[in-house]
Scaffold this active site. Structure first.
Site, PDB file in Angstrom:
ATOM      1  N   SER A  46     112.694 -61.881  10.723  1.00  0.00           N
ATOM      2  CA  SER A  46     112.408 -61.686  12.091  1.00  0.00           C
ATOM      3  C   SER A  46     112.391 -60.204  12.490  1.00  0.00           C
ATOM      4  O   SER A  46     111.731 -59.800  13.605  1.00  0.00           O
ATOM      5  CB  SER A  46     112.975 -62.724  13.203  1.00  0.00           C
ATOM      6  OG  SER A  46     114.688 -62.224  12.592  1.00  0.00           O
ATOM      7  N   GLU A 114     111.910 -69.488   2.518  1.00  0.00           N
ATOM      8  CA  GLU A 114     111.258 -70.791   3.216  1.00  0.00           C
ATOM      9  C   GLU A 114     110.416 -71.707   2.231  1.00  0.00           C
ATOM     10  O   GLU A 114     109.799 -70.841   1.410  1.00  0.00           O
ATOM     11  CB  GLU A 114     109.964 -69.993   4.050  1.00  0.00           C
ATOM     12  CG  GLU A 114     110.642 -69.298   5.577  1.00  0.00           C
ATOM     13  CD  GLU A 114     109.725 -68.543   6.319  1.00  0.00           C
ATOM     14  OE1 GLU A 114     108.476 -68.701   6.325  1.00  0.00           O
ATOM     15  OE2 GLU A 114     110.234 -67.691   7.158  1.00  0.00           O
ATOM     16  N   GLU A 181     114.039 -75.468  11.450  1.00  0.00           N
ATOM     17  CA  GLU A 181     113.494 -74.551  12.572  1.00  0.00           C
ATOM     18  C   GLU A 181     112.261 -75.494  13.188  1.00  0.00           C
ATOM     19  O   GLU A 181     111.506 -75.895  12.653  1.00  0.00           O
ATOM     20  CB  GLU A 181     112.969 -73.125  12.222  1.00  0.00           C
ATOM     21  CG  GLU A 181     112.353 -72.174  13.281  1.00  0.00           C
ATOM     22  CD  GLU A 181     111.956 -71.027  13.021  1.00  0.00           C
ATOM     23  OE1 GLU A 181     112.363 -70.445  11.942  1.00  0.00           O
ATOM     24  OE2 GLU A 181     111.206 -70.325  14.088  1.00  0.00           O
TER      25      GLU A 181
END
Ligand code: KIV
Ligand code: NA
Length: 266
Positions: A46, A114, A181
């Site tokens: 991020s 991920e 998420e």
């Protein structure tokens, strides 16, 4: 080794005590957050958005992740440091191993990546080599172009079942932790029940074993002026950064954050 270890986190899950995690990208915030009781500091990719100003996490490189991980390590006072493998750094198993080594040598204690069940092989190889892995499921922002936007994942039954199966497969493969998420609160609760490893949520309701937020979001700082539904600004009721972070830790531990309004329905 940090004061907070995998053993600490497993103990927290077993006792039903919530885990507080925040993103962190530099030494000063690492000191402040770890001293405020944050158990895990995440050098999230991020940083491509909140530090670099990109409109996605895709431009972030392994070298940039290593730089920020090293910065966090210097300020950290006992938290467990988790570093993200950025976009395509886990494209092949060999790249996953090599890039994880770079981040571990920069100061990470755990790697986050991920993906889904296709990560199983890489995760077991990492675990065999002594690297704890957190698998990030649900809305995986590196796949934003495939998803057609930042959307809640797992709302259809088939998608939800697949996420549950993926979670079990990754635990089986040797993942030390899962991160969910933007998934419906009810699905996140089912996944948390189904695995023995700690599950951290962001936009995943209050039933997960812990919570994570992007530091800038919970301090009320925003580049775009928009703030996702699952974010709470802790600066509003606390006068300074250290108190806001301590307030976040306390709210997570007391299961006051996230409230129902921060979660998504199926
Ligand atoms: O990059 C990041 O900050 C993350 C969290 C939002 C979980 O992956
Ligand atoms: Na990330």
């Amino acid at each position: 080794m940090p004061d907070v270890t995998l053993t600490t986190l497993q103990g927290l899950k077993q006792r039903g005590e919530k885990i507080a995690m925040l993103t962190c990208y530099d030494a000063t915030f690492a000191k402040t957050a770890s001293e405020a009781g944050v158990e895990m500091l995440l050098i999230g990719d991020s940083l491509g958005m909140v530090l670099q100003g990109h409109d996605s996490t895709l431009p972030v490189t392994v070298a940039e992740m290593a730089y920020h991980t090293a910065c966090v390590k210097r300020g950290n006072r006992g938290a467990m440091i988790v570093a993200d493998l950025p976009f395509m750094a886990n494209a092949t198993t060999e790249q996953t191993l090599n890039n994880s080594a770079v981040l571990m040598q920069a100061g990470a204690h755990m790697i986050k990546l991920e993906g889904a069940a296709w990560l199983a092989e890489a995760i077991s190889l990492l675990a065999e080599r002594g690297i704890p892995v957190c698998a990030h499921l649900g809305l995986t922002p590196q796949a934003v172009n495939l998803f057609g936007g930042y959307k809640v994942q797992g709302r259809q039954d088939a998608q939800a079942q697949k996420m549950l199966d993926d979670a079990k497969a990754l635990e089986q493969a040797g993942a030390a932790m899962l991160l969910l998420e933007c998934v419906p609160s009810e699905l996140a609760a089912r996944i948390t029940q189904a695995v023995a490893i700690p599950v951290i949520g962001i936009g995943a309701g209050s039933a997960t074993d812990g919570q994570v937020l992007v530091l800038h979001d919970m301090l009320g700082l925003s580049l775009t002026g928009r703030s996702p539904k699952f974010v709470k600004n802790f600066m509003q009721e606390h006068g300074d950064v250290a108190s806001a972070i301590a307030g976040y830790v306390q709210a997570v531990k007391a299961a006051e954050f996230p409230a129902a309004e921060h979660g998504f329905s199926a």
